[in-house]
Write a protein that holds these residues in place. Structure first.
Motif, PDB file in Angstrom:
ATOM      1  N   GLY A 277       0.808  -1.220   0.000  1.00 28.23           N
ATOM      2  CA  GLY A 277       0.000   0.000   0.000  1.00 28.23           C
ATOM      3  C   GLY A 277       0.838   1.265   0.000  1.00 28.23           C
ATOM      4  O   GLY A 277       0.496   2.250  -0.666  1.00 28.23           O
ATOM      5  N   GLU A 278       1.935   1.243   0.745  1.00 23.53           N
ATOM      6  CA  GLU A 278       2.819   2.413   0.792  1.00 23.53           C
ATOM      7  C   GLU A 278       3.446   2.690  -0.571  1.00 23.53           C
ATOM      8  O   GLU A 278       3.532   3.843  -1.003  1.00 23.53           O
ATOM      9  CB  GLU A 278       3.895   2.216   1.864  1.00 23.53           C
ATOM     10  CG  GLU A 278       3.330   2.270   3.273  1.00 23.53           C
ATOM     11  CD  GLU A 278       4.291   1.770   4.347  1.00 23.53           C
ATOM     12  OE1 GLU A 278       5.397   1.277   4.012  1.00 23.53           O
ATOM     13  OE2 GLU A 278       3.926   1.870   5.533  1.00 23.53           O
ATOM     14  N   VAL A 279       3.865   1.641  -1.261  1.00 25.70           N
ATOM     15  CA  VAL A 279       4.448   1.818  -2.597  1.00 25.70           C
ATOM     16  C   VAL A 279       3.376   2.302  -3.567  1.00 25.70           C
ATOM     17  O   VAL A 279       3.614   3.204  -4.371  1.00 25.70           O
ATOM     18  CB  VAL A 279       5.120   0.521  -3.099  1.00 25.70           C
ATOM     19  CG1 VAL A 279       5.483   0.625  -4.579  1.00 25.70           C
ATOM     20  CG2 VAL A 279       6.362   0.220  -2.269  1.00 25.70           C
TER      21      VAL A 279
ATOM     22  N   PHE B 250      10.881   8.959  -6.493  1.00 24.20           N
ATOM     23  CA  PHE B 250      11.549   7.770  -7.008  1.00 24.20           C
ATOM     24  C   PHE B 250      12.509   7.195  -5.973  1.00 24.20           C
ATOM     25  O   PHE B 250      12.607   5.978  -5.820  1.00 24.20           O
ATOM     26  CB  PHE B 250      12.289   8.057  -8.325  1.00 24.20           C
ATOM     27  CG  PHE B 250      13.040   6.851  -8.819  1.00 24.20           C
ATOM     28  CD1 PHE B 250      12.361   5.748  -9.322  1.00 24.20           C
ATOM     29  CD2 PHE B 250      14.416   6.794  -8.741  1.00 24.20           C
ATOM     30  CE1 PHE B 250      13.043   4.617  -9.754  1.00 24.20           C
ATOM     31  CE2 PHE B 250      15.110   5.666  -9.162  1.00 24.20           C
ATOM     32  CZ  PHE B 250      14.426   4.572  -9.677  1.00 24.20           C
ATOM     33  N   SER B 251      13.196   8.064  -5.262  1.00 25.38           N
ATOM     34  CA  SER B 251      14.100   7.601  -4.210  1.00 25.38           C
ATOM     35  C   SER B 251      13.343   6.769  -3.181  1.00 25.38           C
ATOM     36  O   SER B 251      13.798   5.701  -2.761  1.00 25.38           O
ATOM     37  CB  SER B 251      14.775   8.793  -3.531  1.00 25.38           C
ATOM     38  OG  SER B 251      15.557   8.376  -2.447  1.00 25.38           O
ATOM     39  N   GLN B 252      12.170   7.227  -2.803  1.00 26.74           N
ATOM     40  CA  GLN B 252      11.352   6.489  -1.836  1.00 26.74           C
ATOM     41  C   GLN B 252      10.869   5.155  -2.413  1.00 26.74           C
ATOM     42  O   GLN B 252      10.879   4.135  -1.721  1.00 26.74           O
ATOM     43  CB  GLN B 252      10.157   7.341  -1.393  1.00 26.74           C
ATOM     44  CG  GLN B 252      10.560   8.534  -0.552  1.00 26.74           C
ATOM     45  CD  GLN B 252       9.349   9.370  -0.200  1.00 26.74           C
ATOM     46  OE1 GLN B 252       8.628   9.870  -1.060  1.00 26.74           O
ATOM     47  NE2 GLN B 252       9.106   9.506   1.103  1.00 26.74           N
ATOM     48  N   VAL B 253      10.454   5.161  -3.677  1.00 29.46           N
ATOM     49  CA  VAL B 253      10.017   3.934  -4.339  1.00 29.46           C
ATOM     50  C   VAL B 253      11.184   2.952  -4.420  1.00 29.46           C
ATOM     51  O   VAL B 253      11.033   1.768  -4.099  1.00 29.46           O
ATOM     52  CB  VAL B 253       9.460   4.237  -5.757  1.00 29.46           C
ATOM     53  CG1 VAL B 253       9.315   2.970  -6.588  1.00 29.46           C
ATOM     54  CG2 VAL B 253       8.120   4.964  -5.667  1.00 29.46           C
ATOM     55  N   TYR B 254      12.332   3.451  -4.822  1.00 29.59           N
ATOM     56  CA  TYR B 254      13.526   2.609  -4.968  1.00 29.59           C
ATOM     57  C   TYR B 254      13.868   1.928  -3.645  1.00 29.59           C
ATOM     58  O   TYR B 254      14.075   0.715  -3.592  1.00 29.59           O
ATOM     59  CB  TYR B 254      14.683   3.482  -5.448  1.00 29.59           C
ATOM     60  CG  TYR B 254      15.930   2.726  -5.874  1.00 29.59           C
ATOM     61  CD1 TYR B 254      16.316   2.714  -7.205  1.00 29.59           C
ATOM     62  CD2 TYR B 254      16.732   2.049  -4.967  1.00 29.59           C
ATOM     63  CE1 TYR B 254      17.461   2.045  -7.612  1.00 29.59           C
ATOM     64  CE2 TYR B 254      17.871   1.369  -5.368  1.00 29.59           C
ATOM     65  CZ  TYR B 254      18.232   1.370  -6.691  1.00 29.59           C
ATOM     66  OH  TYR B 254      19.354   0.703  -7.094  1.00 29.59           O
TER      67      TYR B 254
END
Length: 170
Positions: A12-14, A34-38
């Protein structure tokens, strides 16, 4: 938190990060998201591969799924690496991000609809909770060792973090 609840929470967070990216923004915003997704996807795939999938590999109901999902993780890691090397203002970056989002959303739907119900039947509450504790501890260790994509701790560093977490929880 039990392992299924934890993994669903991370899914859910992603997904929330993907939704924020779809709203648009400037290159700085995209780089931050993107940094957070990565980081989230890298840590998530590693904990699933190290703590969740191994316990399911030898079960007839889950072995094929786990093998398929492990392959999908490899594709996601490759996509993340490729995207990290691109200019986030380019059309190629946008196209590859869209492909990543679709691949991850498909993987999540399959995991949540196919694998998780089987795991819920195979594992009792104690096993789900114990596994969830290991997942959570490893995820925290991995996230501590990460920085921005491009300056990311090398995979050896990530593997060392997982090893240390395994030793600490053993």
């Amino acid at each position: 938190m039990n392992s299924i609840d934890l993994l669903k929470k991370q899914h859910g967070e992603v997904n929330s990060l993907f939704q924020r990216m779809e709203k648009g923004g400037d290159p700085e915003t995209f780089q931050h998201l993107f940094s957070q997704v990565y980081q989230a996807l890298t840590a998530h795939t590693i904990i699933e591969e190290e703590y969740f999938y191994p316990a399911l590999r030898n079960n007839a109901d889950t072995a094929r799924l786990v093998k398929d999902y492990h392959h999908e993780h490899g594709q996601v890691k490759q996509m993340l690496s490729q995207i990290a090397s691109l200019d986030n203002a380019s059309q190629e970056w946008s196209d590859r991000m869209t492909a990543l989002m679709k691949a991850v959303q498909k993987h999540v739907a399959e995991e949540e609809n196919d694998l998780f119900p089987k795991v819920s039947k195979l594992w009792d509450d104690q096993k789900l909770n114990e596994n969830g504790q290991h997942l959570e501890a490893a995820f925290s260790k991995l996230k501590e060792g990460m920085t921005e994509p491009g300056n990311m701790v090398g995979m050896m560093g990530v593997e060392n973090a997982v090893d240390q977490s395994q030793q600490a929880t053993s």
